[in-house]
Design a protein around this motif. Structure first.
Motif, mmCIF file in Angstrom:
data_model
loop_
_atom_site.group_PDB
_atom_site.id
_atom_site.type_symbol
_atom_site.label_atom_id
_atom_site.label_comp_id
_atom_site.label_asym_id
_atom_site.label_seq_id
_atom_site.Cartn_x
_atom_site.Cartn_y
_atom_site.Cartn_z
ATOM 1 N N ILE A 94 -74.230 -104.673 -3.966
ATOM 2 C CA ILE A 94 -74.621 -103.896 -3.191
ATOM 3 C C ILE A 94 -75.747 -103.789 -2.953
ATOM 4 O O ILE A 94 -76.538 -103.786 -2.036
ATOM 5 C CB ILE A 94 -73.789 -103.026 -3.247
ATOM 6 N N VAL A 95 -76.665 -102.854 -3.610
ATOM 7 C CA VAL A 95 -78.406 -102.924 -3.186
ATOM 8 C C VAL A 95 -78.987 -103.715 -3.090
ATOM 9 O O VAL A 95 -79.418 -104.031 -2.184
ATOM 10 C CB VAL A 95 -77.944 -102.265 -4.712
ATOM 11 N N GLY A 96 -78.415 -104.798 -3.976
ATOM 12 C CA GLY A 96 -79.456 -106.189 -3.508
ATOM 13 C C GLY A 96 -79.179 -106.848 -2.354
ATOM 14 O O GLY A 96 -80.168 -107.406 -1.516
ATOM 15 N N SER A 97 -78.153 -106.613 -1.824
ATOM 16 C CA SER A 97 -77.385 -107.464 -0.633
ATOM 17 C C SER A 97 -77.728 -106.052 0.889
ATOM 18 O O SER A 97 -78.321 -106.926 1.532
ATOM 19 C CB SER A 97 -75.735 -107.078 -0.533
ATOM 20 N N LEU A 98 -78.069 -104.673 0.685
ATOM 21 C CA LEU A 98 -79.005 -104.100 1.340
ATOM 22 C C LEU A 98 -80.112 -104.731 1.767
ATOM 23 O O LEU A 98 -80.492 -104.469 2.797
ATOM 24 C CB LEU A 98 -78.444 -102.237 1.050
ATOM 25 N N LEU A 99 -80.854 -104.269 1.002
ATOM 26 C CA LEU A 99 -82.304 -104.858 0.326
ATOM 27 C C LEU A 99 -82.785 -105.993 0.833
ATOM 28 O O LEU A 99 -83.410 -106.215 2.394
ATOM 29 C CB LEU A 99 -83.094 -104.558 -0.863
ATOM 30 N N SER A 100 -81.665 -107.281 0.927
ATOM 31 C CA SER A 100 -82.204 -108.602 1.262
ATOM 32 C C SER A 100 -81.655 -108.560 3.049
ATOM 33 O O SER A 100 -82.834 -108.893 3.612
ATOM 34 C CB SER A 100 -81.191 -109.263 0.900
ATOM 35 N N GLY A 101 -81.196 -108.024 2.969
ATOM 36 C CA GLY A 101 -80.402 -107.638 4.667
ATOM 37 C C GLY A 101 -81.544 -107.375 5.046
ATOM 38 O O GLY A 101 -82.275 -107.387 6.726
ATOM 39 N N ILE A 102 -82.325 -105.779 4.479
ATOM 40 C CA ILE A 102 -83.450 -105.464 5.708
ATOM 41 C C ILE A 102 -84.047 -106.256 6.137
ATOM 42 O O ILE A 102 -85.131 -106.730 7.229
ATOM 43 C CB ILE A 102 -83.899 -104.292 5.297
ATOM 44 N N ALA A 103 -84.601 -107.081 4.556
ATOM 45 C CA ALA A 103 -85.930 -108.057 4.536
ATOM 46 C C ALA A 103 -85.941 -108.679 4.597
ATOM 47 O O ALA A 103 -86.577 -109.201 5.752
ATOM 48 C CB ALA A 103 -86.374 -108.027 3.153
ATOM 49 N N LEU A 104 -84.206 -109.545 5.325
ATOM 50 C CA LEU A 104 -84.454 -110.802 5.944
ATOM 51 C C LEU A 104 -83.942 -110.294 7.713
ATOM 52 O O LEU A 104 -84.698 -110.880 8.178
ATOM 53 C CB LEU A 104 -83.278 -111.251 5.706
ATOM 54 N N SER A 105 -83.252 -109.629 7.980
ATOM 55 C CA SER A 105 -83.427 -109.180 9.273
ATOM 56 C C SER A 105 -84.972 -108.862 9.978
ATOM 57 O O SER A 105 -85.229 -109.301 11.155
ATOM 58 C CB SER A 105 -82.862 -107.877 10.090
ATOM 59 N N HIS A 106 -85.681 -108.194 8.854
ATOM 60 C CA HIS A 106 -87.023 -108.490 9.523
ATOM 61 C C HIS A 106 -88.131 -109.289 9.650
ATOM 62 O O HIS A 106 -88.684 -109.774 10.851
ATOM 63 C CB HIS A 106 -87.330 -107.172 8.979
ATOM 64 N N VAL A 107 -88.190 -110.234 8.861
ATOM 65 C CA VAL A 107 -88.392 -111.682 8.218
ATOM 66 C C VAL A 107 -88.153 -112.847 10.417
ATOM 67 O O VAL A 107 -89.236 -113.155 10.235
ATOM 68 C CB VAL A 107 -88.706 -111.822 7.022
ATOM 69 N N LEU A 108 -86.549 -112.198 9.700
ATOM 70 C CA LEU A 108 -85.654 -113.465 10.932
ATOM 71 C C LEU A 108 -86.537 -113.122 11.905
ATOM 72 O O LEU A 108 -86.699 -113.575 13.438
ATOM 73 C CB LEU A 108 -84.611 -113.672 10.781
ATOM 74 N N THR A 109 -86.354 -111.654 12.690
ATOM 75 C CA THR A 109 -86.734 -111.047 13.692
ATOM 76 C C THR A 109 -88.618 -111.411 14.093
ATOM 77 O O THR A 109 -88.580 -112.421 15.451
ATOM 78 C CB THR A 109 -86.377 -109.893 14.086
ATOM 79 N N LYS A 110 -89.642 -111.392 13.316
ATOM 80 C CA LYS A 110 -90.819 -111.619 13.229
ATOM 81 C C LYS A 110 -90.607 -112.989 13.288
ATOM 82 O O LYS A 110 -91.721 -113.407 14.743
ATOM 83 C CB LYS A 110 -91.675 -111.067 12.101
#
Length: 314
Positions: A30-46
């Motif tokens: 759960i924690v890994g998915s949340l952190l990965s999702g936040i980081a991935l969302s930022h990276v993909l938006t940029k």
């Protein structure tokens, strides 16, 4: 530690080893998915912003080529006619804008918009609004050197824009924009003598701006996020399940088996053996239990022998 935390801690301590491992791995997932999702969302938006910026800069370079072609090959051929009739098609800004409008008929570019925002334009449609004026002033002051990008609001719609300075680099541009007395008479008749004059060589008079609705950036990033996150979660879940299976097979099951064997030994069953299934710490633990069982059997044998001798002596 408050009462709720104590209750959770007691609940966790009362779980079996396999259940504790499952809880820990679930929390990691759960924690890994949340952190990965936040980081991935930022990276993909940029990354999406960079891709759109790259496309926009290519479009600007294309429009600059149209401007150069118009000013160097079209306008000179029509100079004599321009004294009698003004042709907006010979104006680089006009030709670039019209070519871009045609380009937008292609579905790959229909979301893009192009404007040569100018502080003092000849054509009123090129007049810079307040936001664009601020960008141009920053280019003129030198606080922004080459390009700028970001988001803005237009009629309650969020827009992502990319802007570059528009500079007078050729003296031929001043034939129509220096002073009204040297400008083509036909142009004065069409647009008047109040706008589009007193430009100077090397002066930044406006900005090329390519924009797209922010929803385009967001939707593109969201699509990439859903696809990538699905793959990441799938891999992450598979790894967690494999780790859980491996821990249960190599740790939990041998420990449970040794616990049952030790319980049977404590009840007097000396025939059962501690099974060593590996050469790691779990295997060493099985060896230790086997030695303990042997020592226990020897101790019991000595104790029984002492009891027998005491009984004979009495």
């Amino acid at each position: 530690m408050n009462t709720q935390s104590q209750s959770v801690f007691r609940f966790y301590n009362n779980l079996k080893l396999g259940q504790k491992l499952s809880v820990i791995l679930l929390l990691i997932f759960i924690v890994g998915s949340l952190l990965s999702g936040i980081a991935l969302s930022h990276v993909l938006t940029k990354n999406t912003e960079r891709e759109i910026t790259s496309q926009a800069l290519i479009l600007m370079d294309t429009m600059n080529s149209v401007r150069d072609y118009t000013s160097t090959q079209i306008k000179p051929e029509l100079d004599d006619r321009l004294q009698e009739e003004f042709l907006p098609q010979t104006v680089p800004a006009y030709s670039a804008t019209e070519v871009f409008q045609n380009l937008r008929q292609n579905q790959n570019y229909e979301q893009f918009f192009y404007k040569e925002a100018t502080l003092n334009p000849t054509n009123p449609r090129d007049k810079a609004d307040d936001f664009e004026t601020q960008i141009i002033q920053k280019f003129r002051s030198g606080s922004i050197a080459k390009s700028v990008e970001g988001f803005r609001q237009i009629d309650d719609q969020e827009i992502f824009y990319i802007a570059r300075p528009l500079q007078i680099k050729k003296s031929s541009c001043l034939e129509c924009h220096s002073t009204p007395d040297v400008a083509p008479v036909s142009m004065i008749k069409r647009y008047g003598a109040e706008r589009g004059f007193n430009w100077n060589l090397n002066e930044i008079i406006g900005s090329q701006i390519v924009s797209v609705p922010a929803s385009t950036v967001i939707e593109s990033a969201r699509s990439a996020f859903i696809l990538t996150m699905s793959i990441v979660l799938g891999i992450f879940a598979s790894v967690i399940l494999l780790i859980n299976f491996w821990l249960r097979k190599t740790v939990v099951r041998p420990v449970v088996r040794m616990t049952k064997t030790a319980e049977m030994v404590s009840q007097g069953d000396m025939e059962i053996e501690f099974i060593k299934s590996s050469g790691d710490e779990i295997g060493e633990l099985a060896d230790s239990f086997s030695r303990m069982k042997t020592s226990f059997m020897l101790a019991m044998k000595k104790l029984n022998e002492m009891r027998r001798k005491n009984k004979e002596a009495n």
